[in-house]
Write a protein that holds these residues in place. Structure first.
Motif, PDB file in Angstrom:
ATOM      1  N   ARG A 228       0.727  -1.258   0.067  1.00 46.06           N
ATOM      2  CA  ARG A 228      -0.044   0.026  -0.120  1.00 46.06           C
ATOM      3  C   ARG A 228       0.981   1.073   0.021  1.00 46.06           C
ATOM      4  N   VAL A 229       0.632   2.156  -0.924  1.00 47.38           N
ATOM      5  CA  VAL A 229       1.368   3.450  -1.080  1.00 47.38           C
ATOM      6  C   VAL A 229       0.491   4.563  -0.281  1.00 47.38           C
ATOM      7  N   ALA A 230      -0.646   4.647  -0.776  1.00 51.05           N
ATOM      8  CA  ALA A 230      -1.503   5.783   0.000  1.00 51.05           C
ATOM      9  C   ALA A 230      -3.105   5.675  -0.613  1.00 51.05           C
ATOM     10  N   GLY A 231      -3.856   5.381   0.416  1.00 52.70           N
ATOM     11  CA  GLY A 231      -5.139   4.991   0.106  1.00 52.70           C
ATOM     12  C   GLY A 231      -5.509   3.582  -0.684  1.00 52.70           C
ATOM     13  N   ARG A 232      -6.175   3.916  -1.737  1.00 54.30           N
ATOM     14  CA  ARG A 232      -6.266   2.701  -2.861  1.00 54.30           C
ATOM     15  C   ARG A 232      -5.215   2.529  -3.688  1.00 54.30           C
ATOM     16  N   LEU A 233      -4.101   3.327  -3.582  1.00 56.80           N
ATOM     17  CA  LEU A 233      -3.044   3.237  -4.409  1.00 56.80           C
ATOM     18  C   LEU A 233      -2.085   1.990  -4.093  1.00 56.80           C
ATOM     19  N   VAL A 234      -1.657   0.942  -4.773  1.00 55.18           N
ATOM     20  CA  VAL A 234      -0.697  -0.035  -4.543  1.00 55.18           C
ATOM     21  C   VAL A 234       0.290  -0.276  -5.654  1.00 55.18           C
ATOM     22  N   VAL A 235       1.425  -1.170  -4.878  1.00 54.14           N
ATOM     23  CA  VAL A 235       2.267  -1.558  -5.849  1.00 54.14           C
ATOM     24  C   VAL A 235       2.090  -3.207  -5.637  1.00 54.14           C
ATOM     25  N   PRO A 236       1.629  -3.857  -6.778  1.00 57.54           N
ATOM     26  CA  PRO A 236       1.472  -5.466  -6.640  1.00 57.54           C
ATOM     27  C   PRO A 236       2.925  -6.057  -7.146  1.00 57.54           C
ATOM     28  N   VAL A 237       3.324  -7.245  -6.210  1.00 58.04           N
ATOM     29  CA  VAL A 237       4.841  -7.873  -6.664  1.00 58.04           C
ATOM     30  C   VAL A 237       4.183  -9.181  -6.238  1.00 58.04           C
ATOM     31  N   ARG A 238       5.363 -10.085  -6.745  1.00 52.94           N
ATOM     32  CA  ARG A 238       5.508 -11.428  -6.422  1.00 52.94           C
ATOM     33  C   ARG A 238       6.792 -11.527  -5.370  1.00 52.94           C
ATOM     34  N   ALA A 239       6.718 -12.116  -4.191  1.00 53.52           N
ATOM     35  CA  ALA A 239       7.961 -12.185  -3.443  1.00 53.52           C
ATOM     36  C   ALA A 239       7.964 -13.436  -2.993  1.00 53.52           C
ATOM     37  N   GLU A 240       9.272 -13.866  -2.531  1.00 56.71           N
ATOM     38  CA  GLU A 240       9.768 -15.303  -2.083  1.00 56.71           C
ATOM     39  C   GLU A 240      10.421 -15.119  -0.691  1.00 56.71           C
ATOM     40  N   PHE A 241      10.047 -15.971   0.200  1.00 50.83           N
ATOM     41  CA  PHE A 241      10.590 -15.990   1.702  1.00 50.83           C
ATOM     42  C   PHE A 241      11.383 -17.278   1.640  1.00 50.83           C
ATOM     43  N   THR A 242      12.477 -17.010   2.077  1.00 49.17           N
ATOM     44  CA  THR A 242      13.395 -18.468   2.416  1.00 49.17           C
ATOM     45  C   THR A 242      14.220 -18.182   3.723  1.00 49.17           C
ATOM     46  N   ALA A 243      14.623 -19.128   4.060  1.00 51.20           N
ATOM     47  CA  ALA A 243      15.329 -19.007   5.522  1.00 51.20           C
ATOM     48  C   ALA A 243      16.856 -19.655   5.225  1.00 51.20           C
ATOM     49  N   PRO A 244      17.834 -18.845   4.849  1.00 52.47           N
ATOM     50  CA  PRO A 244      19.258 -19.453   4.401  1.00 52.47           C
ATOM     51  C   PRO A 244      19.960 -20.061   5.394  1.00 52.47           C
ATOM     52  N   GLU A 245      19.579 -19.823   6.725  1.00 55.51           N
ATOM     53  CA  GLU A 245      20.219 -20.238   7.983  1.00 55.51           C
ATOM     54  C   GLU A 245      19.490 -20.023   8.938  1.00 55.51           C
ATOM     55  N   PRO A 246      19.719 -20.458  10.345  1.00 57.95           N
ATOM     56  CA  PRO A 246      18.942 -20.507  11.366  1.00 57.95           C
ATOM     57  C   PRO A 246      18.192 -19.105  11.927  1.00 57.95           C
ATOM     58  N   ARG A 247      18.867 -18.101  11.675  1.00 60.08           N
ATOM     59  CA  ARG A 247      18.456 -16.704  12.161  1.00 60.08           C
ATOM     60  C   ARG A 247      18.365 -15.744  11.247  1.00 60.08           C
ATOM     61  N   THR A 248      18.128 -16.065   9.821  1.00 56.23           N
ATOM     62  CA  THR A 248      17.963 -15.204   8.646  1.00 56.23           C
ATOM     63  C   THR A 248      16.558 -15.621   7.923  1.00 56.23           C
ATOM     64  N   VAL A 249      15.567 -14.500   7.807  1.00 64.74           N
ATOM     65  CA  VAL A 249      14.807 -14.846   6.675  1.00 64.74           C
ATOM     66  C   VAL A 249      14.916 -13.911   5.713  1.00 64.74           C
ATOM     67  N   LEU A 250      15.090 -14.399   4.325  1.00 66.53           N
ATOM     68  CA  LEU A 250      15.016 -13.449   3.315  1.00 66.53           C
ATOM     69  C   LEU A 250      13.608 -13.254   2.463  1.00 66.53           C
ATOM     70  N   MET A 251      13.514 -12.099   2.227  1.00 61.40           N
ATOM     71  CA  MET A 251      12.151 -11.924   1.447  1.00 61.40           C
ATOM     72  C   MET A 251      12.822 -11.377   0.112  1.00 61.40           C
ATOM     73  N   ARG A 252      12.729 -11.991  -1.309  1.00 58.92           N
ATOM     74  CA  ARG A 252      13.121 -11.334  -2.338  1.00 58.92           C
ATOM     75  C   ARG A 252      12.029 -10.990  -3.232  1.00 58.92           C
ATOM     76  N   ILE A 253      11.847  -9.815  -3.822  1.00 52.02           N
ATOM     77  CA  ILE A 253      10.883  -9.602  -5.018  1.00 52.02           C
ATOM     78  C   ILE A 253      11.326 -10.375  -6.337  1.00 52.02           C
ATOM     79  N   THR A 254      10.477 -11.151  -6.684  1.00 57.98           N
ATOM     80  CA  THR A 254      10.809 -11.848  -8.095  1.00 57.98           C
ATOM     81  C   THR A 254      10.311 -11.326  -9.185  1.00 57.98           C
TER      82      THR A 254
END
Length: 338
Positions: A228-254
């Protein structure tokens, strides 16, 4: 003609959202299965870290002054040599235990403010340096006694946009919980549009982790979501969530605006593993990138943008730390598995 053609091809990243309101959106509690989240967390916890811990932003360790941190109950001091290389070691002076974080750096040497004992980063009088790594955005320190794993030469640093192509900002907050509670929060994407309606709408998990069948490379959540940017204006994306090691979570916009941009969430324990009241630092690095021609202006304005980026992360983590702290409270009193 070229300029006109470029203008004709330009499209706005913004879309007008016409979907249901908060109360009318589809409930996600059936999909957010506790067993699925727990199994994904368990697999993440089993991945090697090499005993590396994120301690903060690279730019926070400035030439000419020491920086003090605590990791797993261990006091750590960091500073830069005269050439800018990172140094780290125990935070107590080997002479009489002075807090080295309050000392001075003179010509790249750490000089204790109690009696003038000088440390250049090499072993001295029982004081042993810690391995450190500066990846350009974050600073890592290796603490073998805290991690208890087989040590590795380098930490598991997620792939990021090419150096110099993005704008990065690092946000830090502290909560009363353990690292696993922070990671579990990030491995529950279903809470996004319910818990953070001011930032996320129309969130759909389009693929769940494949578990042991697909291997680590398929152990990911794939999510379609609109920022959400403002009101009804949004930016749609696809993202991937991974955990490469025990204390890290990575979100990458694909896919979508800002593809290749990443949000790295690192959970660093501040207290020892057996602490009655654990505290964990959330150190989140946002590296934003875009192939739009105007993004060069954003890179030039990075010093102005970073406080805004940290403010956005802070608003989210105000709520997400409440989630993590609640999870720890329930676990610690036996009211929730984990």
């Amino acid at each position: 003609m070229t300029d006109r053609a470029d203008k004709a091809r330009w499209t706005s990243p913004l879309r007008r959202r016409r979907g249901p309101g908060w109360a009318e959106q589809t409930p996600t509690w059936r999909a957010a299965r506790p067993a699925l989240i727990a199994d994904t967390l368990k697999r993440a916890s089993a991945r090697p870290s090499g005993n590396w811990f994120v301690v903060g932003a690279s730019r926070a360790v400035r030439p000419g002054r020491p920086c003090g941190r605590t990791v797993g109950g261990v006091e750590v001091v960091l500073w830069r040599s005269e050439s800018g290389d990172l140094r780290a070691g125990p935070g107590a002076c080997p002479h009489l235990g002075a807090p080295l974080r309050d000392s001075r750096v003179v010509c790249g040497t750490l000089v204790c403010h109690w009696h003038g004992l000088a440390l250049d980063g090499a072993a001295f009088a029982g004081w042993q340096p810690y391995p450190v790594h500066d990846d350009g955005v974050l600073v890592w320190v290796r603490l073998d006694a805290v991690g208890g794993e087989e040590p590795s030469e380098r930490p598991v640093v997620p792939a990021r946009p090419a150096p110099g192509s993005g704008v990065d900002a690092v946000f830090t907050a502290v909560g009363r919980c353990e690292p696993q509670d922070v990671v579990a929060n990030r491995l529950d994407p279903w809470h996004g549009s319910w818990f953070h309606p001011y930032s996320f709408v129309d969130l759909t998990v389009v693929r769940e982790p494949q578990g042991d069948e697909g291997g680590d490379e398929d152990d990911a959540f794939v999510v379609d979501v609109s920022f959400r940017v403002a009101g009804r204006l949004v930016v749609p994306v696809r993202a991937e969530f991974t955990a490469p090691e025990p204390r890290t979570v990575l979100m990458r916009i694909t896919e979508g605006e800002g593809a290749t941009s990443v949000v790295e969430t690192h959970a660093t324990p501040l207290t020892a593993a057996d602490a009655d009241r654990p505290r964990t630092a959330v150190i989140e690095a946002v590296v934003a990138a875009s192939d739009r021609r105007g993004f060069a202006l954003a890179r030039a304005a990075a010093p102005v943008l970073r406080p805004l980026m940290r403010g956005t992360a802070g608003r989210l983590w105000r709520d997400d730390l409440a989630y993590a702290e609640r999870r720890w409270e329930l676990r610690s009193t036996g009211r929730f598995p984990g």
